[in-house]
Design an enzyme around this catalytic site. Structure first.
Site, PDB file in Angstrom:
ATOM      1  N   ARG A  27     -47.822  19.409 -54.703  1.00  0.00           N
ATOM      2  CA  ARG A  27     -47.723  20.793 -55.174  1.00  0.00           C
ATOM      3  C   ARG A  27     -48.506  21.758 -54.286  1.00  0.00           C
ATOM      4  O   ARG A  27     -48.272  22.956 -54.324  1.00  0.00           O
ATOM      5  CB  ARG A  27     -48.246  20.891 -56.612  1.00  0.00           C
ATOM      6  CG  ARG A  27     -47.415  20.116 -57.611  1.00  0.00           C
ATOM      7  CD  ARG A  27     -48.095  20.054 -58.956  1.00  0.00           C
ATOM      8  NE  ARG A  27     -48.202  21.346 -59.588  1.00  0.00           N
ATOM      9  CZ  ARG A  27     -47.266  21.895 -60.353  1.00  0.00           C
ATOM     10  NH1 ARG A  27     -46.154  21.246 -60.564  1.00  0.00           N
ATOM     11  NH2 ARG A  27     -47.448  23.075 -60.905  1.00  0.00           N
ATOM     12  N   ASN A 102     -54.065  26.482 -64.310  1.00  0.00           N
ATOM     13  CA  ASN A 102     -53.082  26.850 -63.279  1.00  0.00           C
ATOM     14  C   ASN A 102     -52.560  28.217 -63.676  1.00  0.00           C
ATOM     15  O   ASN A 102     -52.134  28.415 -64.812  1.00  0.00           O
ATOM     16  CB  ASN A 102     -51.950  25.809 -63.278  1.00  0.00           C
ATOM     17  CG  ASN A 102     -50.812  26.187 -62.354  1.00  0.00           C
ATOM     18  OD1 ASN A 102     -50.950  27.066 -61.508  1.00  0.00           O
ATOM     19  ND2 ASN A 102     -49.682  25.515 -62.515  1.00  0.00           N
ATOM     20  N   GLU A 482     -32.296  29.796 -43.239  1.00  0.00           N
ATOM     21  CA  GLU A 482     -32.904  28.578 -43.765  1.00  0.00           C
ATOM     22  C   GLU A 482     -33.525  27.752 -42.631  1.00  0.00           C
ATOM     23  O   GLU A 482     -34.635  27.229 -42.753  1.00  0.00           O
ATOM     24  CB  GLU A 482     -31.845  27.761 -44.528  1.00  0.00           C
ATOM     25  CG  GLU A 482     -32.297  26.398 -45.022  1.00  0.00           C
ATOM     26  CD  GLU A 482     -33.490  26.438 -45.965  1.00  0.00           C
ATOM     27  OE1 GLU A 482     -33.927  27.528 -46.368  1.00  0.00           O
ATOM     28  OE2 GLU A 482     -34.019  25.361 -46.288  1.00  0.00           O
ATOM     29  N   GLU A 489     -42.294  26.922 -41.660  1.00  0.00           N
ATOM     30  CA  GLU A 489     -43.199  26.428 -42.697  1.00  0.00           C
ATOM     31  C   GLU A 489     -43.860  25.101 -42.340  1.00  0.00           C
ATOM     32  O   GLU A 489     -44.995  24.864 -42.722  1.00  0.00           O
ATOM     33  CB  GLU A 489     -42.542  26.398 -44.087  1.00  0.00           C
ATOM     34  CG  GLU A 489     -41.485  25.373 -44.305  1.00  0.00           C
ATOM     35  CD  GLU A 489     -40.901  25.425 -45.721  1.00  0.00           C
ATOM     36  OE1 GLU A 489     -41.634  25.684 -46.683  1.00  0.00           O
ATOM     37  OE2 GLU A 489     -39.687  25.188 -45.861  1.00  0.00           O
TER      38      GLU A 489
HETATM   39  O1  M6R Z   1     -38.486  25.808 -56.771  1.00  0.00           O
HETATM   40  P1  M6R Z   1     -37.770  26.972 -56.177  1.00  0.00           P
HETATM   41  O2  M6R Z   1     -36.447  26.622 -55.605  1.00  0.00           O
HETATM   42  O3  M6R Z   1     -37.669  28.145 -57.120  1.00  0.00           O
HETATM   43  O4  M6R Z   1     -38.689  27.426 -54.970  1.00  0.00           O
HETATM   44  C1  M6R Z   1     -38.389  28.557 -54.197  1.00  0.00           C
HETATM   45  C2  M6R Z   1     -39.180  28.556 -52.912  1.00  0.00           C
HETATM   46  O5  M6R Z   1     -40.549  28.576 -53.181  1.00  0.00           O
HETATM   47  C3  M6R Z   1     -38.860  27.333 -52.034  1.00  0.00           C
HETATM   48  O6  M6R Z   1     -37.500  27.238 -51.753  1.00  0.00           O
HETATM   49  C4  M6R Z   1     -39.646  27.406 -50.709  1.00  0.00           C
HETATM   50  O7  M6R Z   1     -39.183  28.472 -49.940  1.00  0.00           O
HETATM   51  C5  M6R Z   1     -39.541  26.075 -49.964  1.00  0.00           C
HETATM   52  N1  M6R Z   1     -40.843  25.636 -49.590  1.00  0.00           N
HETATM   53  C6  M6R Z   1     -38.762  26.145 -48.720  1.00  0.00           C
HETATM   54  O8  M6R Z   1     -38.725  24.913 -48.076  1.00  0.00           O
END
Ligand code: M6R
Length: 610
Positions: A27, A102, A482, A489
């Protein structure tokens, strides 16, 4: 973001808490801590900045800390830098309360001032310490009453785990806008931020809802609303295998999850194809309803938003309905134009992203019907949507999403095809051609993954670039967004995605000899236009990697420095294939650069604070 684990039972809590925290490491966090109670020793709190391993070494895997109930926490710093003292659990000045949290307590300064005026001293910079101190202030012998009073005073988002040394047979939990599940065992009970932390011990879970308080003893779980009225909770059985959340021989979860995509795609799609027809469970969108829609509003964050970007092109093309795509963090504050004839399509892997959740609530408030595409069963977004389609990708552990992206996209295709059929916006021949092509995608994904060595070779050649551009048009542009996010990242290389036609309007000034440009040229209707853009950047000295379908490779190859060929597919379907080499490229570049691929710096898997 922060991970919470709680245990109350007959076993030693220390090792269980550390094991649970290790399952939540994905996480994202920067420090960790545990609080365990023992009748002879009292409340023991140990915390350490850095990786969980530091804490685990300190506690000999948890064996050094005695007691059969406790709380554990991995912290992703919001208020106060990562440090031992700012780590959780936070303890009240009288030593009675240990709290893990959290979320963000928005009015913490005001409460802190109030408590300081009453003589309470604070030791940390956190908002969480305010909760521990406020509990101590309100506690008059009745734990639940004190918790209820505190919940009425704090504002913001929280999942809380509370241990009171005066009531050492129980732990208490509460939530608002941050996830918390209860794991129900035989002679023990647990709480956690998500199922992965408890699945080794129990598969029976309940999902805590906003405003609820849970009281756990070894043999009982009681849930109340914030006025302490009892609430009945149903118990859900989790049926995925624990191995699904393990690396299975791969060096990284990301590598495993990239390779799992053909299976995840099939698992998501196969149950929804019956006798050659698309069957989307619980979705009764008839022609009259679909005709009445004023627009589809796609709402999401990060990679899920990029699925939405591709979704806009796909849905508009197939349905001839206006589709708007919004970043959830913008949607919630932009006074969006939504009516009861709007379909809000909310996309989220975790189902817990706080901005997406808030946007969903706003869309609902404005009258939209909310259909969500979610991976985590029972997550808040899934539960609050009018209808939900699950991606059956299995648990996704790497912070950088891969299989969630491809399965979300798969559901967008199924939705678009199914609605197009109902609306008759596609001819039966076009529909059949697309559906057939769609069902062949996983075989083609396998073919791409088989040749991953070539992508690794390209990565070894280009990993030292400090800036990488992705260009594309239409669906290729959506994939480029993407691809660029994936690369930045996990490899920390600066990267941008541009609609290729926009280059001339400014960005082309950044192209100089040696700049790496990845040209996504899969979308056949605009292939020639994209080739012109490739020539433009080449003539300014860029190194170009071209990505295109096999049929177009011969045209593109002479114009670029390297080429990644994709199996041929219908142009509308190509994004499902094109994204795979881009994930692999990001992965291998990050590997070459020695990055912590599964836990990239500053990032969290599930973003549960605004
Ligand atoms: O859990 P979610 O799909 O809502 O999360 C959205 C973004 O935080 C998530 O896609 C993030 O951009 C990823 N780390 C990309 O790889």
């Amino acid at each position: 973001m922060c991970g919470i684990v709680g245990y109350v039972g007959r076993e030693e809590a220390g090792p269980i808490l550390l094991d649970g925290l290790s399952r939540l490491e994905y996480r994202g966090y920067d420090s960790a801590g545990v609080a365990v109670y023992h009748p002879q020793v009292g409340l023991q709190v140990d915390k350490a900045k850095g990786r969980l391993q530091v804490l685990s070494d300190l506690l000999d895997g948890g064996k050094k800390i005695k007691g059969t109930l406790g709380l554990g926490h991995t912290r992703w710093a919001t208020h106060g830098r990562p440090s031992d003292v700012n780590s959780h659990p936070q303890v009240s000045e009288d030593g009675l309360f240990a709290v893990v949290h959290n979320g963000i307590i928005e009015n913490y300064s005001e409460i802190k001032e109030f408590l300081e005026s009453k003589g309470v001293s604070f030791v940390s910079e956190t908002d969480t310490e305010v909760v521990a101190q406020l509990l101590a202030y309100h506690y008059k012998g009745d734990l639940l009453e004190a918790v209820s009073k505190v919940l009425h005073r704090i504002r913001g988002a929280y999942a809380l785990g509370i241990l009171c040394a005066d009531q050492p047979d129980r732990i208490v939990a509460a939530r608002k806008d941050s996830p918390l599940i209860l794991g129900r065992g035989d002679g023990f009970n647990m709480l956690a931020s998500d199922v992965t932390a408890v699945i080794r011990y129990t598969r029976d879970v309940s999902y805590l809802d906003d405003g609820e308080i849970a009281q756990l003893t070894p043999n009982s779980v009681e849930v109340f609303d914030r006025y302490l009225r009892p609430v009945e909770k149903s118990v859900h059985h989790v049926d995925w295998e624990i191995s699904a959340a393990e690396k299975g021989g791969y060096e990284h979860f990301m590598a495993k999850e990239i390779m799992e995509q053909p299976k995840a795609f099939r698992d998501t799609v196969s149950p929804r194809i019956q006798d050659g027809e698309i069957v989307l469970e619980g979705l009764n969108f008839d022609r009259a309803y679909l005709t009445s829609l004023d627009k589809v509003y796609i709402i999401a964050c990060g990679s899920s938003y990029h699925v939405g970007m591709a979704g806009k092109y796909i849905l508009e093309k197939l349905l001839r309905k206006p589709v708007e795509v919004a970043l959830a963090s913008e949607f919630r504050y932009c006074d969006p134009i939504v009516t009861d004839k709007t379909l809000a399509l909310v996309i989220s892997q975790s189902g817990e992203t706080i901005d997406t959740l808030a946007a969903l609530r706003e869309a609902k408030r404005l009258g939209a019907t909310v259909l969500s595409i979610v991976n985590v069963v029972g997550s808040t977004i899934a539960r609050e949507s009018d209808k939900v389609l699950y991606t059956w990708a299995g648990p996704e552990i790497a912070v950088a999403t891969t299989k969630a992206y491809t399965t979300q996209l798969a559901l967008v295709y199924l939705l678009a095809l199914s609605c197009a059929k109902t609306l008759d916006s596609l001819s039966p021949e076009e529909y059949q051609e697309l559906l057939r092509g769609f069902l062949r995608l996983p075989d083609k994904m396998e073919a791409i993954l088989k040749h991953r060595d070539y992508i690794q070779y390209l990565a070894s050649h280009y990993f030292n670039h400090s800036s990488i551009f992705f260009i594309g048009r239409n669906l290729d542009y959506a994939v480029g967004m993407e691809a660029s996010l994936k690369l930045k990242e996990i490899s920390y290389i600066h990267s941008e995605a541009y609609a290729a036609g926009e280059l001339k309007h400014g960005t082309i000034s950044l192209i100089e000899p040696g700049t790496l440009v990845i040209a996504l040229a899969g979308y056949a209707p605009l292939f020639e236009k994209l080739v012109s853009n490739v020539v433009e950047v080449k003539s300014r000295g860029a190194d170009v990697i071209g990505v295109t379908s096999a049929a177009q490779t011969g045209w593109l190859a002479p114009k670029v420095d390297a080429i990644i060929p994709l199996p041929d597919a219908h142009p509308l379907l190509l994004p499902s294939l094109e994204v795979l080499p881009m994930q692999l490229f990001a992965y291998y570049v990050a590997l070459q650069r020695g990055c912590d691929i599964d836990k990239p710096r500053n990032l969290a898997k599930s973003v549960t604070v605004e």
